[in-house]
Scaffold this motif. Sequence first.
Motif, mmCIF file in Angstrom:
data_model
loop_
_atom_site.group_PDB
_atom_site.id
_atom_site.type_symbol
_atom_site.label_atom_id
_atom_site.label_comp_id
_atom_site.label_asym_id
_atom_site.label_seq_id
_atom_site.Cartn_x
_atom_site.Cartn_y
_atom_site.Cartn_z
ATOM 1 N N ARG A 95 -107.161 26.130 -58.917
ATOM 2 C CA ARG A 95 -107.939 26.044 -57.678
ATOM 3 C C ARG A 95 -109.361 25.566 -57.954
ATOM 4 O O ARG A 95 -109.907 24.754 -57.193
ATOM 5 N N SER B 189 -97.045 41.996 -67.523
ATOM 6 C CA SER B 189 -98.446 42.017 -67.096
ATOM 7 C C SER B 189 -99.221 40.858 -67.713
ATOM 8 O O SER B 189 -100.056 40.234 -67.051
ATOM 9 N N GLU C 288 -98.238 37.791 -65.735
ATOM 10 C CA GLU C 288 -98.917 37.754 -64.441
ATOM 11 C C GLU C 288 -100.391 37.407 -64.614
ATOM 12 O O GLU C 288 -100.963 36.651 -63.817
ATOM 13 N N ARG C 289 -101.014 37.969 -65.647
ATOM 14 C CA ARG C 289 -102.418 37.658 -65.897
ATOM 15 C C ARG C 289 -102.599 36.173 -66.209
ATOM 16 O O ARG C 289 -103.497 35.512 -65.670
ATOM 17 N N ASP C 290 -101.749 35.643 -67.091
ATOM 18 C CA ASP C 290 -101.849 34.223 -67.419
ATOM 19 C C ASP C 290 -101.606 33.357 -66.196
ATOM 20 O O ASP C 290 -102.265 32.319 -66.006
ATOM 21 N N SER C 291 -100.631 33.781 -65.357
ATOM 22 C CA SER C 291 -100.358 33.023 -64.140
ATOM 23 C C SER C 291 -101.563 33.029 -63.199
ATOM 24 O O SER C 291 -101.917 31.991 -62.625
ATOM 25 N N ALA C 292 -102.182 34.213 -63.042
ATOM 26 C CA ALA C 292 -103.358 34.302 -62.172
ATOM 27 C C ALA C 292 -104.505 33.453 -62.710
ATOM 28 O O ALA C 292 -105.199 32.765 -61.952
ATOM 29 N N ILE C 293 -104.677 33.491 -64.044
ATOM 30 C CA ILE C 293 -105.736 32.680 -64.653
ATOM 31 C C ILE C 293 -105.469 31.198 -64.438
ATOM 32 O O ILE C 293 -106.366 30.426 -64.080
ATOM 33 N N ASN C 294 -104.234 30.797 -64.647
ATOM 34 C CA ASN C 294 -103.892 29.388 -64.457
ATOM 35 C C ASN C 294 -104.072 28.967 -62.997
ATOM 36 O O ASN C 294 -104.564 27.867 -62.718
ATOM 37 N N SER C 295 -103.679 29.856 -62.057
ATOM 38 C CA SER C 295 -103.847 29.537 -60.642
ATOM 39 C C SER C 295 -105.323 29.401 -60.291
ATOM 40 O O SER C 295 -105.724 28.466 -59.575
ATOM 41 N N ALA C 296 -106.138 30.341 -60.791
ATOM 42 C CA ALA C 296 -107.567 30.278 -60.513
ATOM 43 C C ALA C 296 -108.193 29.020 -61.108
ATOM 44 O O ALA C 296 -109.013 28.348 -60.465
ATOM 45 N N GLN C 297 -107.790 28.702 -62.322
ATOM 46 C CA GLN C 297 -108.303 27.484 -62.940
ATOM 47 C C GLN C 297 -107.864 26.257 -62.163
ATOM 48 O O GLN C 297 -108.639 25.307 -61.980
#
Length: 306
Positions: free
Chosen positions: A202, A188, A191-200
């Motif tokens: 974008r 988890s 996944e959270r770090d991945s989502a944060i990195n993806s959002a950053q």
Amino acid sequence: MESLFILIFLAGSAVFGSVKIVNEKNEFLVERLGSYNKKLTPGLNFIMPFLDKVVYKDTTRDKILDVPPQSCITKDNVSISVDAVIYWRIVDMEKAYYKIEDLQLGMENLVLTQIRAEIGKLELDETFVARSEINNILLRELDIATDPWGVKVLRVELKDITPSSAVQQSMEQQMTAERRKRASILNSEGERDSAINSAQGRAEAKLLEAESMKKAAILEAEGKKQQQILQAQATAEALDIIVNQVKSDPSAEKALQFLLTQQYLEMGKVIGSSESSKVLFIDPNSIVSTLHGIGSIVETDSLGKG
């Protein structure tokens, strides 16, 4: 003669029995007429025949007491099996013989009682991580308890702490659940770090795109501005050339009128060819008025400079 032989034999036996050789690290206790008399140390020793008697022999070297596995109950009511090894030594042979009837049995019972008492103060999980502390406590308590017996406890080591099979299965299930929990948490967090990195990523991409569009718009506006300035300058220079030409050559005015009429007609042709244009109305009078207007500008400019 026979009596003499018996007398010599008895005398020899008495002399031989009065000599005691004690090996190194050993000690003998001697009683005389049923009471403690003395202690024989390593080397050659003599005792009174028929009166003295060696009642106890033992070594002063270090001894090992191997305690077999014993069932103990922890503070949280879990049954475990514990075995230990005790290193000890007799420091006072007189006390070891006269203060306790069976020193070996007394040591075993004392060790077992003390181990059960210390294990009962701890919960199951603590018994595995506090083994060195348990060893130190047992060493201190056993050394104090055996001091009246003339014994010195040198070291205590718990060898194995084994829970019952049911407890072992429960512990394995708990460890498995704990590992799954840690794995789930790590997944988890990943996944959270991945989502944060993806959002950053974008957000940074949009920011860069906006910056690029802004710079492009600024450059385009500056380009248009510069183009308009250059076109205005070119138009002004062209008008200056035309005015000077008309002033210097009167016949050039007619040529200018012809060119303007031609440009006017060409402009109408272009507008008429456009897809959005359907009908174009041209007023011939407007051509004449435009030409007269240009002529008046030229004359006015000539008079002003004249």
